[in-house]
Structure formats: structure tokens, C-alpha cells
Write a protein that holds these residues in place. Structure first.
Motif: not given
Length: 604
Positions: A49, A51-52, A54, A56, A391-392, A395-396, A398-400
């Protein structure tokens, strides 16, 4: 990684070009296999998927802080910076000169060094061969120079210091010569010995791992086919006596004719699966507790998918209370004794504080295994608990809808990168070795997702704000404090635990409101210190008569060391609070035999 693949192919081509007959034919076949595997690898990577960034690596603020500190040091202390650089140059030239002299004299061995032992450099060639000896010495020189340069930076606070040190150590570990084929004598020797077969097997292992993990490169720590839960691990007999959307409740069959009146229930962490306490009969805490005469229940948590993304800490606490009600109904007892391991111990403490607020005394005593409740010192997790990384994760989520298992596993692994990342990757991808049939590592790789909402509550409210140990953690209509935990309690922490450091565990226990508190410090780490059966006689433990008023250092200084497992001592403590002996209780037939269904659910 593609560069490594191409390097391996070039090496095999050179080897094939210098040979004839069967050997050259085999090498040519290996080259074809590499090309086929390379196509599979690219296809596997394409399944990853987006990459994020935040999650990494650190955010830009850390690099700006480090750069600013470097410029400040350079401006204010130029002489010190120059002295450090000259010292580095001198040591580098010395390393080169010694290697050149050895080669010029035709010596087969390099001068003896006085470096401390490092298992990465166990091959004798690191010491005896001038080429490899130079590589090793220069790597150690570079590592020392990087760490010293980082230590001299004038950083704004302790958080920045820990983050810079963590990043420096990650770079140092990543750049070790053992991580590269051309500078790893073990891998080179194996490739020549096997006529390149080890490199092909290594690529096969890499392709397998990437395909298994949806395009993510996560090295397999153990052979997935060597164990089956319920067949050769996690085999204690029992029944699933209740199933809910979030958990299964397992009751184990008694192994004694008489049992204590009060049942015992264990809440394992939902970051991992419960069978760590029942890997095999000889180290099974579950079987040992049954032999001590306890009616034993354990919760097996659901491995959540996106449908449970809105599950929060309050849902887990509600599950605790519901499971307790079921246990009390099944045993016809008003009270029980409870155990919480790691994050399940944190949640048990919250549940106990809530019950205290409600005037509910269903829990007679509580035991905490490697549990954190005071996060004022974030320790090795400091780098991962700052706003950029959190915050990363947001976002993860929120995405999944989830904090996916591979991200959690990766974070934990990089706290011990040489042992859990680079070492296994070298053995698997460069040496072509199959993952070992090791039950503990199999369990470690059988990881679980975390519901997104729960993960963010835990990170924001407990870890970052430290609300439970501070102003109070608001949940289920109550503001909960550590001082609300008042039941008799026993806490076990582990001396070298890097996930839940013992001093931080001790600090949380010290702040709890219970008058009856026992603290046991086991040798070893987060898992081995807990899964430490008396039969092994491997790790000892510490006990102290000192109270919790004078800090963890004073407690440790006054503690006495005892050989062997802490289990029997805890067993005595538990027996005193488990009531009179009654006839053993055999679990009802239930929904299905232990270990149930939820434990078999694997993440994609």
C-alpha cells in the motif's frame, strides 16, 4: 534490496565465467532462478500500500533540531570540532596504515586488536585477514566518531537527546559491514561453498517474506510451518465457555482433586496472543497454575479487522467486567483473583480504579506482569511517542482503521535491531538459512492488529499525557487515578525489560493506593523473565522488605537475591488470597475445546 539482487547475480556470473562443467551449469541455473525470483519480488513489492512517511522515520523537526545544534557547536566551539575531526582522521589513517603494512609484508593475519567482543564479528577472518580487519576497525572507528559527535551536540531537552541518540544508533547498526554481502565473510564463504545456492535460497526467503506481508519486507523470525496452536503448542486442555465479539473466555480443566475457592483469571495483552503462557508443557504457566490448585480462566482476544476500528479502551474495560461476571457465575463465587500482562495489566489497573469508584469489590487481589501505568519516563519509546510519529500513526489509523500488526512489530524490533532485524535478515537473505523452529519466535511473529480508536486513546491519553498517573484518565463517566487502585496486589517486573523497564513499572505500583503491595524483580527480559518455570532454575529474582517511599534505587539496594524462578513465591502469595480448598471444577462442554477459534486468526 534490488541492488543486492543485482550484486548477487553479477557475482554468480563471474563465478560461472571462471568454471566449466557441472559447476558452471549449476551457477547458470542459479542465475536463471534469480531472474525469475526477481520478477516475483517486484510483483510482491507492487502489492504494498502507499507508504506513510509519518511512520517511516522521524519528522523534519528532529533533523532541524540536530542541524541547529551542530551549527551552534561549530560556531561556539570550532576548536573542539576541529580536534574531534583530526582525531578521527588520525585513527582512520592508522587503521589503513596497519592493514597496508600487513599486506606489504605478506602477512596472512592482521595485528591483534583490543576491541570488545561483538558476536557480529565472530568469524576469525575479521581478526586474521587484513582486508576484513580493516573494514571492521574502520566501522568501529566510524561508529565511535558518530556517537561522540552526537553526544557533543547541545540539544534543547532530554527528549531531543534521546531521539538523536536513538537515530544515531540506528544508523550505526544499519551500516555494519555484516549487513552487506561484499563485506560479510560468512556470507561470501557460504556462497562459494554452495556454488551460489545460498544466495538463491536467500532471495527465495526474501520473496516469501515480502509476499506473506503484503509487499512489506518483514523478516520471518521462525518457521511458520513448525508449530500449530492446539497441536504442539498451546495444548493445555480446556473449553471455550463464552464468546463475545472482542474475546473468547477459556476455562481449563483441573489437574488436582481440590482447588482454591476463588477462581483465577488471566488477561493477556491483545498486542500478542495468550499462548505465550502455554508454549509447551514444561514451560507452561497455565499448567503450573493448574497444578497449584487454581480454577483457571484466560481471555483469548479477537484479532481485530477494520470492523472493530471504533473499539476503544472503554470497550476493553467493559469486556474485562463482562468476563469477570461470567467467571463468577460459572464458579458461584462473588470474588476472583485477576492477572494482567503488559498492556492488559495497564487496562486491569484502569478497571480496578473504575470498580473502586463504583464500590464494586469483585476483585479480591490483582497481579501485574511487566505493567506500565506511569509513563512520565518514556524510555526507549521516546522517539516513537512524539507528535510527529504519533501523527503518522493517526494517519495510519485513518487510512486503515487499525494500527496494523506489522507496524507495531517493526517498532518493537528496531528497539533491538541487531537481534531482531539485521541478524535474522543476514541469516535468511544472505546465508540462505531457513527460519528456525523456535516456539518463542513463532509466537513473536504471530502478531495482532490494534483497533484504531483504542490505539490512539492509549498513545494520547496514557503515554503522551500520562493522565492515569497525573490529572486523571477520563473514561466511562469517571476520572481514574492510580491512587484508586486499592486491592491487594503483586507486581512482577523484569530486570532487563526494554519494553516495560522495571523502574517505570515500580514507579506506577508505588503510586497505587493499595496498602498490601508486593514487588518482585525477576532477572532477564519482558518474556523470558516471566516465562521462567521453576524446573529451569535459570533466572533468579529480587525481593525487598523496603516500602515504596524511597524510590526504586533504594528498593533495589535493600533487596535480597534469590536463586530460581519467582513463580513459587508468587504461588504462595496467591494461595493466601485464594480461599479454602473445595472440590475441583470441571469446565462445561462449552462452545469448542481450547485454545478456541480467535487464537487461529492471522493478520493479512
Amino acid at each position: 534490496m534490488r541492488e543486492t539482487q543485482q550484486e548477487a547475480a553479477r557475482m554468480l556470473s563471474r563465478m560461472a565465467g571462471h568454471g566449466h562443467g557441472p559447476t558452471a551449469k549449476k551457477l547458470a541455473q542459479n542465475i536463471e532462478r534469480i531472474e525469475d525470483l526477481g520478477q516475483r519480488l517486484m510483483q510482491a513489492f507492487s502489492a504494498r500500500s502507499l507508504p506513510n512517511p509519518g511512520v517511516e522515520g522521524p519528522g523534519a523537526d528532529l533533523f532541524m533540531t540536530a542541524t541547529g545544534a551542530f551549527m551552534k557547536t561549530l560556531t561556539e566551539h570550532p576548536a573542539r570540532m576541529l580536534e574531534t575531526q583530526v582525531s578521527y582522521w588520525a585513527e582512520t589513517l592508522t587503521n589503513y596504515s596497519r592493514a597496508q603494512q600487513a599486506l606489504a609484508k605478506g602477512q596472512l593475519s592482521a595485528p591483534e586488536g583490543d576491541e570488545p567482543g561483538d558476536k557480529r564479528f565472530a568469524n576469525p577472518l575479521w581478526q586474521s585477514h587484513p582486508y576484513f580487519n580493516l573494514i571492521k576497525k574502520q566501522y568501529l572507528t566510524n561508529a565511535r566518531a558518530l556517537r561522540e559527535a552526537a553526544s557533543e551536540l547541545e540539544l534543547p531537552d532530554q527528549v531531543a537527546r534521546r531521539r538523536v541518540d536513538w537515530l544515531t544508533n540506528q544508523i550505526v547498526d544499519m551500516m555494519a559491514p555484516t549487513n552487506f554481502l561484499a563485506t560479510n565473510p560468512d556470507a561470501l564463504e557460504k556462497a562459494i561453498e554452495t556454488e551460489g545456492e545460498s544466495l538463491v535460497r536467500g532471495l527465495e526467503n526474501l520473496v516469501r517474506d515480502v509476499e506473506l506481508n503484503g509487499g512489506e519486507m518483514v523478516v520471518s523470525l521462525a518457521d511458520r510451518n513448525a508449530f500449530a496452536v492446539g497441536d504442539n503448542i498451546g495444548t493445555a486442555p480446556g473449553s471455550v465457555v463464552h464468546r463475545a465479539p472482542l474475546y473468547e473466555l477459556i476455562q481449563y480443566g483441573p489437574s488436582t482433586g481440590k482447588v482454591h475457592a476463588l477462581p483465577l483469571m488471566i488477561f493477556p495483552p491483545w498486542i500478542n496472543k495468550f499462548y505465550i503462557l502455554d508454549l509447551k508443557p514444561q514451560n507452561s504457566m497455565i499448567r503450573w497454575l493448574l497444578d497449584q490448585g487454581h480454577t483457571l480462566f484466560i481471555v483469548s482476544w479477537k484479532n481485530p479487522g477494520p470492523e472493530l476500528s471504533e473499539t476503544g479502551m472503554e470497550d476493553y474495560i467493559a469486556a474485562y467486567l463482562e468476563a469477570m461476571d461470567k467467571v463468577r457465575d460459572l464458579t458461584d463465587q462473588k470474588q476472583l483473583n485477576a492477572v494482567g500482562y503488559c498492556i492488559a495489566g495497564t487496562t486491569l489497573a484502569l478497571a480496578l480504579a473504575l470498580l473502586e469508584k463504583r464500590g464494586d469489590n469483585r476483585v479480591n487481589s490483582a497481579t501485574f506482569f511487566t505493567t506500565l501505568t506511569d509513563f512520565s519516563d518514556q524510555g526507549e519509546f521516546t522517539s516513537f511517542l512524539q507528535d510527529d510519529f504519533v501523527s503518522g500513526i493517526a494517519e495510519e489509523v485513518k487510512r486503515h482503521g487499525l494500527l496494523r500488526s506489522h507496524l507495531m512489530s517493526r517498532t518493537m524490533s528496531f528497539l533491538r535491531a541487531n537481534d531482531l532485524v539485521w541478524g535474522p535478515a543476514i541469516r535468511s537473505y544472505m546465508m540462505g538459512e531457513a527460519p528456525p523452529a523456535f516456539d518463542l519466535l513463532f509466537w513473536n511473529g504471530d502478531s495482532t492488529n490494534l483497533p484504531g480508536r483504542m490505539a490512539m486513546q492509549y498513545l494520547h491519553g496514557l503515554c503522551q499525557k500520562n493522565a492515569f498517573a497525573g490529572d486523571g484518565f477520563e473514561i466511562m463517566g469517571q476520572r481514574l487515578h492510580l491512587s484508586d487502585v486499592k486491592v491487594p496486589l503483586c507486581a512482577i517486573a523484569c530486570e532487563t525489560d526494554h519494553i516495560a523497564p522495571w523502574k517505570d513499572s515500580w514507579r506506577g505500583i508505588a503510586a497505587m493506593g493499595a496498602k498490601d503491595k508486593t514487588f518482585i524483580l525477576s532477572q532477564s527480559g519482558h518474556i523470558a523473565g516471566i516465562v521462567n518455570p521453576p524446573s529451569k532454575k535459570k533466572y533468579g529474582h529480587y525481593l525487598s522488605d523496603d516500602d515504596f517511599a524511597n524510590g526504586h534505587e533504594t528498593w533495589k539496594e535493600s533487596a535480597s537475591f534469590h536463586e530460581g524462578s519467582w513463580w513459587p513465591r508468587w504461588g504462595e502469595w496467591l494461595a493466601e488470597r485464594a480461599g479454602a480448598m473445595v472440590d475441583a471444577r470441571t469446565p462445561e462442554e462449552g462452545l469448542e475445546p481450547a485454545p478456541g477459534s480467535y487464537v487461529h486468526e492471522r493478520v493479512g
